[in-house]
Structures are given as C-alpha cells and as structure tokens.
Write a protein that holds these residues in place. Structure first.
Motif, PDB file in Angstrom:
ATOM      1  N   GLU A 402       0.846  -1.194   0.000  1.00 12.21           N
ATOM      2  CA  GLU A 402       0.000   0.000   0.000  1.00 12.21           C
ATOM      3  C   GLU A 402       0.880   1.242   0.000  1.00 12.21           C
ATOM      4  N   SER A 403       0.649   2.100  -0.958  1.00 15.85           N
ATOM      5  CA  SER A 403       1.488   3.298  -1.094  1.00 15.85           C
ATOM      6  C   SER A 403       0.844   4.548  -0.504  1.00 15.85           C
ATOM      7  N   ASP A 404      -0.461   4.543  -0.351  1.00 14.26           N
ATOM      8  CA  ASP A 404      -1.162   5.728   0.138  1.00 14.26           C
ATOM      9  C   ASP A 404      -1.289   5.673   1.661  1.00 14.26           C
ATOM     10  N   TRP A 405      -0.441   6.431   2.350  1.00 14.47           N
ATOM     11  CA  TRP A 405      -0.486   6.534   3.801  1.00 14.47           C
ATOM     12  C   TRP A 405      -0.726   7.980   4.229  1.00 14.47           C
ATOM     13  N   SER A 406      -1.473   8.694   3.415  1.00 14.74           N
ATOM     14  CA  SER A 406      -1.765  10.093   3.710  1.00 14.74           C
ATOM     15  C   SER A 406      -2.772  10.199   4.854  1.00 14.74           C
ATOM     16  N   GLU A 407      -2.968  11.396   5.318  1.00 18.35           N
ATOM     17  CA  GLU A 407      -3.895  11.626   6.431  1.00 18.35           C
ATOM     18  C   GLU A 407      -5.318  11.232   6.060  1.00 18.35           C
ATOM     19  N   SER A 408      -5.704  11.454   4.808  1.00 18.05           N
ATOM     20  CA  SER A 408      -7.071  11.158   4.385  1.00 18.05           C
ATOM     21  C   SER A 408      -7.372   9.662   4.363  1.00 18.05           C
ATOM     22  N   SER A 409      -6.337   8.833   4.304  1.00 16.33           N
ATOM     23  CA  SER A 409      -6.547   7.382   4.259  1.00 16.33           C
ATOM     24  C   SER A 409      -6.242   6.717   5.596  1.00 16.33           C
TER      25      SER A 409
END
Length: 468
Positions: A402-409
């Motif tokens: 998983e590459s998306d570890w932004s605040e929104s996710s």
C-alpha cells in the motif's frame, strides 16, 4: 426426588461439553472460527438459563421461542459453523456495538440544574455519535495516544540527570572501564511512546578492541537464532587473555552478556548511594532488584511525598550495548536466556529508521498509525500482550503493498491493519521485516491468541470499540 439438583447436574454436564468443544475448536476452526463459535454458544447458554427459570417466568413460551430462534442461528452442521457463522456473529456484534452507541447518545433523566451544570458532558456524548472513524482516530490520537510535550520533557530531563550521575560514578570508581558516551534511546527519544511517558532506555556503549573481538551473526553460531549473536575473543595466540579489560567476563572464549549485566548490577545498582542522588535530584530513585534486567524506578518528590504521589513512576532500563556499523547488540538475558553468552540483535533502530524514511518520502502517517495501534493495544486488556515490534513490522509489511499513507486514508489503513493482524494471528506467525526467519508472535500463548482474535474480529465491523 430433588429435581432442582438433577437439573443443576444436567446443566453442569452440558456446560462441560460446551467447554470441551470450545477448548478444541481452535484446532479445527482456527482463531477466527473459535472466537465466533464462542459468541454463538452464548445462545445455547441463554437457552439453558431460561429453561432453568421456567417455573418463575410468566412468558415461558415467548422466551423459549426466542431461545430456539437464537439456537437455530448456530445449529445446522459443522459446515455452517465454519463457513456461515461469520455473518451471524458479525450481525450480533454489530448490533451490540450499535446499542452501546445508542446508550451514549441517549439523554439521561436529570434535573434542570444538572443539565446546566453539565453542558460539556452532553456535547461530548453527542459528539461521539456523529464522529466518523477518521475523526475518531484523530481525536483518539490527540487525547489518548500522543504525549504532552511537557510530560516528555520532564521524563527526558529526569533520565538525563540519572545518566549523568551514573556515568560520573563509573568514571570515578572504575576509570579503567572502557565505556563510550552514555545516551538515551528508545521510544521516548523517538517520539513513539504512547499513553504516558513512563519508561526510558539508558544506552551504555562498551568499547571493544577491533583486533581482539569479533561479532558473530546468530545464523553462524550453534544457536542458529538470527537474533542471538555471540562475541568471540580472537588472536589469543598473539594477544593473550588479560590484554583487554573485557577478558574478565569471558565464558568459554566468548564475551558473556549475562556476566556483563551481573557486573553492572553490582557496580551500579547495588553500590551507588541512591538516597543521596534522590535528595540531589529532588525525587525518589531506587533500583528494581531481583530481575534479570537493570532497572531504576523514579518517583517525583522525596521519599515521603513519593509514596503518596499520584504521578506515575518513570522506569529507566540500563542496556549495555555493542555497536559495529549499523549492528546494535544489547545485553538482555531476559531475551536470550538460557544462553549466557548470547547478545540480542536489536532490530528497533532499523524498524524506526525505515518508518521515518517512508513517512519522510511521502508525508505519510505510518508512525501515527503505529502510535494509535500501540495505544489501543496498551489500553485494551485483551490486546495488551501484543508489543510494539509486531505492530511496527505489520505496518512495514503493509507499506510494501500500500502506497497511500496520507492523512485522508488513515481510517482505511487502520481497518486494514486490523484485518491483516487477524490473518497473522490465524497463521500464528508474523515474520520480521528485516529477519524473516524470526516469528514475532512466537511468544504468545494460545489463550492470548484466542482472546486477541476475538477482540479483533469484533473490531472488523465496529473498529470504534478499540478506541474507547
């Protein structure tokens, strides 16, 4: 004839059968199936209890009908139990969680004076009911997981004061002992400590002569354990025993971690005048004796005040340390027992550095996710045996896919961590990210695995139960 006694014996017999089935269910159904079967058998127990109270209840037929309806959800065949029970159990778990939310939202009966005196309580209760999981995670991080800056500063200041006192004492009493500069380490220094600033690590580097000592990886030793390294004394034919200060702690040609710990226990824990240091630092400092590790307990104020202090104590662990490149070996007999010569390879620096690098590259929230998971496990009795290392490696493994570890996710990654952890518990194996041969779940008992599996299965449909 004593019908009541006969009925009681019958209930005990059924209870024994149920307990036997539950104790062996894990062998057939695994962690998740055993947890769900445990919930499902509650329906059977309620049937037994209602049958035992039949003479006292007015609506016997209605209650028996309800019991048989519940029992029909889980009767059927083993195939239904193994494959179809998930939906039934999750339905009941979700219903119970929603009922808890409804209880929070329900406005209690109170006088107008009480309503005026508790407006904040009302707003908080309503707020819990309308927050999304994303908002609830952020709130949980700031209110439960993250530490206040002044709390961290106070703990670090106390630990540094103790560090200075110990280093000064060793330099004066053992001037020939080759030690490096002592410093703090661990989660308190790396901003990964959660809930309360109650422990710190004091690293004591030992200086070894490169020509006289060799660090042997665990895979190359007779132990063949990747985390159990050994330190061999070499070149004895040219530099006989006695040329190095640490030769006095040799056991069978290897530097003994246990002998080094025993030396520091006598030289520091049992020798330093702790009452004098307590008066100097205006706090109660005392060694925690009797264990395999080197620990100090620090409480604010003097001895009389410290006994009644409501502040949590600060525990400082002394860790004798060997460094060579990026390899850090610690003397921790509690982790390497019964091997007296084994040194523990610490993977913590690698794991922490990797998480920091990944977050820096994409402004990710991996470290924040880790802190939320650590706080949830520490505050939940069923998940408390799950330590920080498995959670950190869980996130490292998940980062590969998983590459998306932004605040929104954050909410998506949190739920995914729960699902992944259930899978690892089902397999009874979570391999180290840097040492795949190491199983980070090997220290858990079957009961602990079952309890954690049950709690995490409940959190699949209602993750908020971990954030209470």
């Amino acid at each position: 004839m004593n019908f009541q006694g006969s009925r009681r014996r019958g209930e005990d017999g059924i209870a024994m059968v149920i307990d036997f089935l539950l104790s062996n269910a894990r062998l057939v159904l695994g962690v998740g199936g055993a947890a769900m079967l445990g919930i499902a058998t509650l329906a059977v127990k309620r049937l037994i209890e209602r049958a035992g109270r039949a003479a006292d209840d007015e609506k016997v037929e209605q209650k028996m009908a309800e019991s048989w309806e519940e029992l029909s959800l889980v009767s059927a065949s083993p195939t239904l139990i193994k494959k179809g029970i998930e939906g039934v159990v999750m339905k009941h778990v979700a219903k119970a969680a929603r009922q808890q939310k409804a209880d929070l939202c329900q406005q209690p009966q109170m006088s107008s004076l009480e309503e005026q005196s508790k407006p904040e309580s009302k707003s908080k209760r309503l707020q819990l009911c309308v927050l999304s999981l994303q908002e609830r995670l952020q709130q949980y991080y700031h209110t439960r997981a993250a530490l206040a800056p002044h709390e961290v500063q106070r703990a670090q200041s106390l630990a540094l004061d103790i560090c200075t006192e110990i280093q000064g004492f060793l330099h004066s009493r053992h001037p020939d002992m080759p030690l490096g500069e002592m410093n703090l380490g661990g989660s308190l220094l790396d901003d990964l400590q959660v809930v309360s600033a109650d422990h710190a690590c004091l690293l004591v580097p030992l200086q070894l002569e490169a020509s006289l000592w060799r660090l042997i990886p665990g895979e190359e030793t007779l132990l063949t354990h990747p985390l159990h390294w050994m330190v061999r004394r070499v070149n004895l034919e040219y530099f006989p025993r006695g040329r190095s200060y640490w030769d006095r702690y040799l056991v069978g040609g290897y530097l003994s971690a246990e002998a080094v710990v025993n030396m520091f226990s006598k030289a520091v824990m049992e020798t330093i005048n702790w009452p004098s240091i307590s008066s100097t630092l205006d706090c109660l400092v005392r060694p925690v004796l009797g264990g395999p590790d080197l620990r100090l307990e620090i409480r604010p104020g003097n001895e009389k005040e410290g006994a009644d202090s409501i502040d949590q104590p600060l525990f400082i662990s002394m860790l004798p340390l060997l460094r060579e490149g990026d390899v850090a070996l610690t003397a921790q007999p509690e982790l390497t027992s019964p091997w007296v010569n084994a040194w523990h390879l610490s993977l913590y620096p690698w794991e922490t550095q990797r998480l920091a690098q990944l977050d820096a590259s994409d402004d990710g929230y991996r470290r924040r996710t880790l802190k939320i998971l650590k706080a949830a496990c520490r505050l939940n009795p069923a998940l408390r045996p799950l330590e920080a290392a498995p959670l950190a490696n869980l996130i490292l493994h998940l980062s590969d896919s998983e590459s998306d570890w932004s605040e929104s996710s954050l909410d998506v990654r949190f739920q995914q961590c729960i699902t992944e952890l259930i899978g690892y518990l089902e397999q009874e194996a979570l391999h180290s990210y840097f040492k795949p041969a190491v199983n980070l779940l090997s220290g858990l008992s079957e009961d602990q695995v079952d309890q954690m599996g049950f709690m995490l299965y409940c959190a699949v449909s209602e993750p908020e139960i971990l954030l209470i």
